[in-house]
Structures are given as C-alpha cells and as structure tokens.
Design an enzyme around this catalytic site. Sequence first.
Site, PDB file in Angstrom:
ATOM      1  N   LYS A  69      62.403  46.841  46.857  1.00 35.14           N
ATOM      2  CA  LYS A  69      61.796  48.125  47.188  1.00 35.14           C
ATOM      3  C   LYS A  69      60.950  48.025  48.453  1.00 35.14           C
ATOM      4  O   LYS A  69      60.943  48.950  49.285  1.00 35.14           O
ATOM      5  CB  LYS A  69      60.933  48.622  46.026  1.00 35.14           C
ATOM      6  CG  LYS A  69      60.204  49.949  46.300  1.00 35.14           C
ATOM      7  CD  LYS A  69      61.169  51.077  46.659  1.00 35.14           C
ATOM      8  CE  LYS A  69      60.455  52.361  47.094  1.00 35.14           C
ATOM      9  NZ  LYS A  69      59.750  53.042  46.006  1.00 35.14           N
ATOM     10  N   SER A  77      55.933  51.641  42.582  1.00 36.17           N
ATOM     11  CA  SER A  77      56.115  50.710  43.701  1.00 36.17           C
ATOM     12  C   SER A  77      54.828  49.923  43.861  1.00 36.17           C
ATOM     13  O   SER A  77      53.819  50.448  44.334  1.00 36.17           O
ATOM     14  CB  SER A  77      56.447  51.468  44.991  1.00 36.17           C
ATOM     15  OG  SER A  77      57.704  52.093  44.892  1.00 36.17           O
ATOM     16  N   LYS A 105      50.620  52.645  51.705  1.00 39.48           N
ATOM     17  CA  LYS A 105      50.429  51.630  50.668  1.00 39.48           C
ATOM     18  C   LYS A 105      51.616  50.675  50.607  1.00 39.48           C
ATOM     19  O   LYS A 105      51.461  49.455  50.547  1.00 39.48           O
ATOM     20  CB  LYS A 105      50.219  52.333  49.329  1.00 39.48           C
ATOM     21  CG  LYS A 105      50.081  51.415  48.117  1.00 39.48           C
ATOM     22  CD  LYS A 105      51.379  51.235  47.360  1.00 39.48           C
ATOM     23  CE  LYS A 105      51.912  52.510  46.783  1.00 39.48           C
ATOM     24  NZ  LYS A 105      53.163  52.303  46.001  1.00 39.48           N
TER      25      LYS A 105
END
Length: 295
Positions: free
Chosen positions: A171, A96, A239
């Site tokens: 995502k 990701s 993150k």
Amino acid sequence: MSTIGFLGLGIMGSPMAVNLAKAGHTVRGWNRSPGKAGALVAAGGREAASIAEAVADADVVITMVPASPQVEAVAYGPDGILAHARSGALLIDMSSITPQTSVDLARNAAEKGVRVLDAPVSGGEAGAVEAVLSIMVGGERADFDAARPVLAALGTTLVHCGPHGAGQTVKAANQLIVAVNLQACAEAVVFLEKSGVDLAAALDVLNGGLAGSTVLNRKKDNLLRRSYAPGFTLELHHKDMGIVTDAARTVGAPLPVGAAAAQLIASAVARGDGALDHSALLRGVELLGGCGQEQ
C-alpha cells in the site's frame, strides 16, 4: 455468511460496511463519532454503541480508521478489540498504517487467540462505493483464504502479498505511485492550459494512450472542474507519504521523485488544503505558475 464488527464508518468505511450488509453478512458498525451509521442501518446493518458491542461474538472484525494511532486505540486497552473479541476471530485491518504497526498487532493479537490480516485498499471512495477496491493482504495464507468471502464483497482484486506487514508495504508503494502520478497530471494541466490547448480534449487523448492511468481516469473531472470534494484527502496522503519515506529509509531504497512529491503534498497541507481531495495538488502547481485560484 459472517457476523462482522466494522469499526470506522468514514468516507471509505461506510460504503464498505454497506456492501458487506448488502452481500448478506450481519454487520454491526461502530464509529468514534456517532451519527455515521445511517447508510449501514438503511442497508440492513446495525449501529453498535461501543467497540465491545460491535465485536462481541463476531466471526470477523474489520477496522477502517485513519492511521496507526487510531488502530492502536481501537485494538488495545480495556475497551478495545482484543479485550472483547472471541478467541478464533479474524481481525482484518484495512486502514493504511505502518508495516511495523501491523506486525506488532498480529503478534499481540495472537496472544489473545485472534488472527490478523493487514489488508489496506486502493480505489478511493468511488472504488469503495462500487465494491471494486484493490485489496493487498499480509498475513497467513490460510487466514487470507478464509477471508475471501468477506473481501470479495468489497473488491475485485484480492492479492495475498506475503507475511504480516506485506500488505501495508505494498500500500505504501501504491501511495507513492499515486502521488507522483497526481503531481504529473497537475503539471500537465497547467502546461496544457498555458499553451492554449483544449484541456478536456487533451486529457481524453492522453488517457487513451501510454500516459493514461486509473489516477487520470478517476481524477480527470476534478482537474477539469477544479472540484476538490474529498474522495481521499491530501491530509491522509501526507500521512501515507510519511509511511513510505520512513519505510524506504529503513530498507535503504532511494525515493528521489517520491521525496519531492511528499514535500509538495506537505506544502499543500501546510497551506490549509489538507481537507481537500489529493487532486488539489493542482492548486500548488497553479501557484507556482502564477495562475489565479478560487479559494
């Protein structure tokens, strides 16, 4: 069946590599820190001592590492993927990372004759183990079609979302929804307990109605038991929320609730909870509510 170089044998990567080996693919696994390949070797795969060894003559290279800097570290340079992968190989990055990192990787890889898909996943450790991940893919449609036999060993929902970077954009939206959902679940738990309601019964009935979700279904036991062994850490979700807030700013999309969720996750990481499962957002709500916590 394909020869696959798999880079990144962590919480998600290890069971994914195992499932590829069980499906009959030849899998060579590499991890930055040694000693992570035991499960893969037991499933019939092989541990590689270097990136070069993992990707040499591979039909497919899969990366599953924490963030953009790690993807760039394994992809570029004299010891990286692009220096050693054969021309015509397909690089599937399942990490990701930022959409722009994926776009740049695809452009740079094309100069080496390497095709690229960005294919981040959703489903957490349980989804990786059970091979029921949702996989959102960006890149050329023909490359997505070629990758299907590999991706089918990892997930049950395989969707081509658009050009390079599109998978990472989807995502990011996924992580936004999960963060807000987890925070709402945490607030509901404290509300229910302070109201004297049987929490287990309440969560069961809520999960059977419109408030039900995959998030609640997967994390219900964590919330009930205050068990935060990481399936997906708060640090990684922190993150990811940085990725979605930055991407939303770039396109001018408002994130009023998402911004609040991002701040609450950042606060949890700052308190030292970064290595816990992201269901540990409950700890922050308990603090706000004056509830005791076991450290």
